[in-house]
Scaffold this active site. Structure first.
Site, PDB file in Angstrom:
ATOM      1  N   HIS A  24      23.488  62.644  47.571  1.00 32.91           N
ATOM      2  CA  HIS A  24      24.245  63.906  47.488  1.00 32.91           C
ATOM      3  C   HIS A  24      23.613  64.936  48.412  1.00 32.91           C
ATOM      4  CE1 HIS A  24      25.994  62.862  43.249  1.00 32.91           C
ATOM      5  NE2 HIS A  24      26.731  62.360  44.217  1.00 32.91           N
ATOM      6  N   HIS A  81      36.405  55.389  40.457  1.00 32.76           N
ATOM      7  CA  HIS A  81      35.904  56.708  40.883  1.00 32.76           C
ATOM      8  C   HIS A  81      36.013  56.770  42.410  1.00 32.76           C
ATOM      9  CE1 HIS A  81      33.338  60.147  41.340  1.00 32.76           C
ATOM     10  NE2 HIS A  81      32.197  59.509  41.507  1.00 32.76           N
ATOM     11  N   GLU A  83      34.472  58.700  44.674  1.00 34.30           N
ATOM     12  CA  GLU A  83      33.357  59.112  45.539  1.00 34.30           C
ATOM     13  C   GLU A  83      32.973  57.977  46.495  1.00 34.30           C
ATOM     14  OE1 GLU A  83      30.112  61.052  43.502  1.00 34.30           O
ATOM     15  OE2 GLU A  83      29.396  61.934  45.376  1.00 34.30           O
ATOM     16  N   ASP A  85      30.435  56.554  47.764  1.00 39.68           N
ATOM     17  CA  ASP A  85      29.468  55.468  47.556  1.00 39.68           C
ATOM     18  C   ASP A  85      30.114  54.279  46.848  1.00 39.68           C
ATOM     19  OD1 ASP A  85      29.596  57.341  45.463  1.00 39.68           O
ATOM     20  OD2 ASP A  85      27.665  56.772  44.642  1.00 39.68           O
ATOM     21  N   HIS A 148      31.450  61.548  36.349  1.00 38.44           N
ATOM     22  CA  HIS A 148      31.117  62.939  36.533  1.00 38.44           C
ATOM     23  C   HIS A 148      32.123  63.716  37.384  1.00 38.44           C
ATOM     24  CE1 HIS A 148      29.322  62.719  40.762  1.00 38.44           C
ATOM     25  NE2 HIS A 148      29.694  61.493  40.521  1.00 38.44           N
ATOM     26  N   ASP A 167      29.771  55.469  37.362  1.00 36.64           N
ATOM     27  CA  ASP A 167      28.521  56.228  37.474  1.00 36.64           C
ATOM     28  C   ASP A 167      27.782  56.402  36.139  1.00 36.64           C
ATOM     29  OD1 ASP A 167      28.243  56.758  40.204  1.00 36.64           O
ATOM     30  OD2 ASP A 167      29.597  58.472  40.119  1.00 36.64           O
ATOM     31  N   TYR A 195      18.653  60.679  36.572  1.00 39.58           N
ATOM     32  CA  TYR A 195      20.078  60.572  36.938  1.00 39.58           C
ATOM     33  C   TYR A 195      20.909  61.472  36.013  1.00 39.58           C
ATOM     34  CZ  TYR A 195      24.315  57.786  38.081  1.00 39.58           C
ATOM     35  OH  TYR A 195      25.544  57.332  38.486  1.00 39.58           O
ATOM     36  N   HIS A 228      25.472  51.981  39.562  1.00 36.84           N
ATOM     37  CA  HIS A 228      24.165  52.137  40.208  1.00 36.84           C
ATOM     38  C   HIS A 228      23.075  51.535  39.308  1.00 36.84           C
ATOM     39  CE1 HIS A 228      25.674  54.860  43.292  1.00 36.84           C
ATOM     40  NE2 HIS A 228      26.199  55.635  42.361  1.00 36.84           N
TER      41      HIS A 228
HETATM   42 FE1  FEO Z   1      29.938  59.782  41.801  1.00 34.72          FE
HETATM   43 FE2  FEO Z   1      27.998  57.058  42.452  1.00 34.72          FE
HETATM   44  O1  FEO Z   1      29.304  58.339  42.822  1.00 34.72           O
END
Ligand code: FEO
Length: 404
Positions: A24, A81, A83, A85, A148, A167, A195, A228
């Site tokens: 981030h 999600h 995002e 990644d 999130h 996430d 995290y 992750h």
């Molecule tokens: Fe909210 Fe691992 O991306």
């Protein structure tokens, strides 16, 4: 890393990013790297890929999928999600299996197009209660807004008692191992806590509500496979319980956490002398205290400690009538994260003119931290009287902690 079977017919096909050290932007230090987890689900009729990986790891994902068969025969790609990644590899995957249908939350539909352009993908928005039957395996969708991002959702496969929450419940932890029972538990929980502190803290109430919702739904799972870090198969209850604790201000069971976090910067050691006097006094009063020079510790590591602390003490000299800019990142981050139920106070030394202590005090308040005192500002090098005043500030904090 090789593909790993998580459940019969469900494989981890993600990538390990050993060397990423910032996430981030520069807001989150990832000392132990991370992983981008994607899962391939083989039903008797259809095949689904749940999430993808960060774009630079696209070929790793493709290689894994090729090991499991003809990639063009993937029927569904579930995007929990948007995002990058988790979606960076999506355009290439869709080129290789253009007939695949994309399943995502309603809130993800437009952001997907805004990320990658309207590429003509067949996108089906889903909501809590919707299912996707693969034949012998059914993916149930559970919306999880603000865990999130607004678009976030979980996937659940009841036949395998497997929760795929993207996430949520993740950790930035690169490893040659894929499961919780294969890594050091203290390191695992520390990364999970960091995290949570840096990503999910603002959403405490939503986390608590979502966990209750899942419990109330009565869904049975014995494995949690996040996007992750490692997969929770030995004791998924451990991370569920930790999230319940963190979202309600309870520290990790079994961990000796600092009760007070003292953070400072210093120009000519005067504010540092005050910080050490405060820390010494709190220590003498029996508190577990962590002391950080902000110039030498990444602020996302400090936020991890603040997660389980009861009090935050910040100190800065005054420069240009204000605190040193080095404290800004931490305090700005705290303002966004809004840790709940914590108290705080500020201190600092100044030369010709002050300004840092009222500014720090104001910023603590803006972060939702209850300030117990206007703070202690002293001039030039601390005298014996100033050091005693610093100790007295620690004693005030002691009383405030006892009054909580
Ligand atoms: Fe909210 Fe691992 O991306």
């Amino acid at each position: 890393m090789a593909i790993v079977e998580v459940k019969p017919g469900v494989h981890w096909v993600g990538a390990v990013d050993w060397n990423v050290r910032q996430f981030h932007g520069a807001t989150y230090s990832t000392h132990r790297g991370t992983t981008y987890n994607a899962y391939f689900v083989q039903g008797s009729k259809y095949r689904a890929l749940v999430d993808t990986v960060h774009a630079p790891f696209t070929e790793v994902l493709v290689s894994h999928l090729k090991n499991l068969g003809d990639l063009s025969k993937i029927d569904y790609v579930v995007i929990n999600h948007v995002e990058m990644d988790h979606t960076g590899a999506l355009p290439h995957i869709m080129e290789l299996c253009p007939k695949a249908k994309v399943y995502c939350s309603q809130r993800a539909v437009e952001p997907l197009k805004q990320h990658f352009g309207d590429l003509g993908w067949d996108i089906t928005p889903v909501k809590t209660g919707d299912t996707l039957d693969l034949g012998g395996k059914t993916i149930h969708f559970i919306e999880a807004p603000m865990l999130h991002w607004p678009d976030s959702m979980f996937s659940f496969i009841p036949e395998d008692k497997l929760l795929l929450p993207n996430d949520a419940f993740g950790q930035h932890l690169a490893s040659s191992q894929r499961f919780d029972d294969e890594v050091d538990n203290a390191i695992l929980m520390d990364e999970a806590a960091k995290y949570y502190a840096n990503i999910l803290l603002p959403f405490n109430a939503l986390v608590a509500r979502k966990i209750k919702e899942i419990v109330d739904m009565g869904i049975e799972f014995d494995t949690i496979a996040p996007s992750h870090g490692v997969i929770w198969r030995k004791d998924p209850g451990q991370i569920i319980k930790a999230y319940q604790n963190w979202s309600t201000g309870v520290e990790t069971p079994g961990r000796v956490s600092p009760e007070v976090v003292v953070v400072f910067d210093t120009m000519w050691n005067s504010t540092e002398i005050m910080a050490e006097a405060i820390t010494d006094e709190l220590s003498a009063l029996g508190y577990n205290v962590n002391l950080y020079n902000i110039g030498r510790t990444d602020y996302s590591d400090i936020i991890r400690e603040i997660l389980e602390a009861k009090a935050v003490v910040v100190g800065s000299p005054t420069m240009n009538n204000a605190m040193l800019p080095s404290l800004s990142s931490l305090l700005d981050a705290l303002k966004g994260l809004r840790p709940q139920g914590k108290i705080g106070v500020a201190f600092g030394s100044h030369g010709w003119k002050g300004g840092a202590v009222p500014q720090l005090t104001s910023l603590l308040s803006e972060a939702g931290i209850k300030v117990i005192d206007p703070g202690l500002a002293i001039q030039w090098v601390p005298s014996e009287t100033d050091i005693e005043a610093s100790r007295d500030l620690a004693r005030k904090l002691d009383q405030a902690l006892k009054d909580l």
